[in-house]
Design an enzyme around this catalytic site. Structure first.
Site, PDB file in Angstrom:
ATOM      1  N   CYS A 162      -5.420 118.971  66.972  1.00 26.67           N
ATOM      2  CA  CYS A 162      -5.131 120.373  67.266  1.00 26.67           C
ATOM      3  C   CYS A 162      -4.620 121.016  65.962  1.00 26.67           C
ATOM      4  O   CYS A 162      -5.287 120.918  64.940  1.00 26.67           O
ATOM      5  CB  CYS A 162      -4.158 120.398  68.455  1.00 26.67           C
ATOM      6  SG  CYS A 162      -3.328 121.897  68.931  1.00 26.67           S
ATOM      7  N   HIS A 210     -11.149 121.428  74.187  1.00 26.60           N
ATOM      8  CA  HIS A 210     -10.070 121.293  73.213  1.00 26.60           C
ATOM      9  C   HIS A 210      -9.032 120.322  73.761  1.00 26.60           C
ATOM     10  O   HIS A 210      -8.716 120.346  74.939  1.00 26.60           O
ATOM     11  CB  HIS A 210      -9.422 122.662  72.969  1.00 26.60           C
ATOM     12  CG  HIS A 210      -8.415 122.653  71.868  1.00 26.60           C
ATOM     13  ND1 HIS A 210      -8.784 122.709  70.541  1.00 26.60           N
ATOM     14  CD2 HIS A 210      -7.065 122.578  71.886  1.00 26.60           C
ATOM     15  CE1 HIS A 210      -7.692 122.682  69.796  1.00 26.60           C
ATOM     16  NE2 HIS A 210      -6.638 122.598  70.588  1.00 26.60           N
ATOM     17  N   ASP A 223     -14.853 123.831  73.584  1.00 23.46           N
ATOM     18  CA  ASP A 223     -13.587 124.305  73.031  1.00 23.46           C
ATOM     19  C   ASP A 223     -13.652 125.810  72.784  1.00 23.46           C
ATOM     20  O   ASP A 223     -14.332 126.263  71.868  1.00 23.46           O
ATOM     21  CB  ASP A 223     -13.320 123.557  71.718  1.00 23.46           C
ATOM     22  CG  ASP A 223     -11.929 123.795  71.171  1.00 23.46           C
ATOM     23  OD1 ASP A 223     -11.345 124.845  71.471  1.00 23.46           O
ATOM     24  OD2 ASP A 223     -11.447 122.925  70.432  1.00 23.46           O
TER      25      ASP A 223
END
Length: 222
Positions: free
Chosen positions: A117, A191, A164
């Protein structure tokens, strides 16, 4: 399994990090870069996992410059809080602190880096700006596409999900085209697919990405 240690950045900032050690002689070291949720139980589990694979693994607390001991979950409130703190941590601060973790990890041998991330973005930046890294593995780093002019100076592989919403897959495909020497893998996943504490967890994608990451670390780190 691991323990908290103190690190010092080049500008004198002292901060904490989570360190996990392998049972035998280390193959080398991995610096693990956090998501926007701090060095929480999930990041500690991930760090422990790399130690079980034979590496000294260090996860620096990159939020310490703004707020110490950040340990968030994954609720909407937690996400908002994490984004707020992350907004106050400049790329320069994050790279400085990651560099301190690399320097500490280097005592165990060659050093690779993996980030998830926001940590994926920091890993991408370090592949261009840090010293002492032999390879880098960003997972779905938001912001990588905005910094794709920063060419990785070490071997790199990337992991992204095609569902995502934060990172358009068309952009990821263009990135893969631009840097053919650095394999970019795209999974049928959202994601955060590596995090088993999140609804977006995708076990097959997480397993395959981890196998590819480990093979890459075996090749470059040891």
């Amino acid at each position: 399994m691991g323990k908290m240690i103190e690190l010092k950045a080049g500008d004198g900032h002292t901060f904490s990090a989570y360190r996990a050690d392998p049972s035998g002689k280390p193959r080398g070291a991995i610096v693990v870069i956090q998501e926007i949720f701090g060095v929480n139980s999930h990041m500690k589990n991930v760090t422990d996992g790399y130690a079980r694979d034979g590496y000294v693994a260090i996860a620096p607390a990159l939020f310490d410059r703004v707020q110490r001991n950040v340990d968030l979950g994954y609720s909407p409130d937690d996400i908002a809080k994490g984004r707020e703190i992350r907004g106050k941590v400049t790329n320069d601060m994050a790279v400085k602190d990651a560099q301190a973790a690399i320097n500490e990890a280097a005592k165990a041998g060659k050093v690779g880096m993996v980030g998830y991330c926001w940590g994926g973005l920091v890993t991408w930046l370090c592949a261009n700006q840090a010293t002492g890294l032999v390879c880098a593995v960003p997972y779905y780093g938001g912001g990588i596409l905005d910094n794709q002019n920063l060419e990785p100076k070490v071997p790199l592989i990337g992991h992204f999900g095609d569902k995502d919403a934060h990172i358009p897959v068309d952009g990821v495909r263009k990135l893969a085209e631009k840097y053919k020497q650095h394999p970019i893998f795209i999974y049928e996943a959202d994601h955060g697919f590596n995090c088993d504490h999140r609804g977006s967890y995708n076990a097959p994608a997480a397993k395959l990405a981890r196998e590819r990451t480990l093979a890459f670390f075996r090749k470059h780190v040891g």
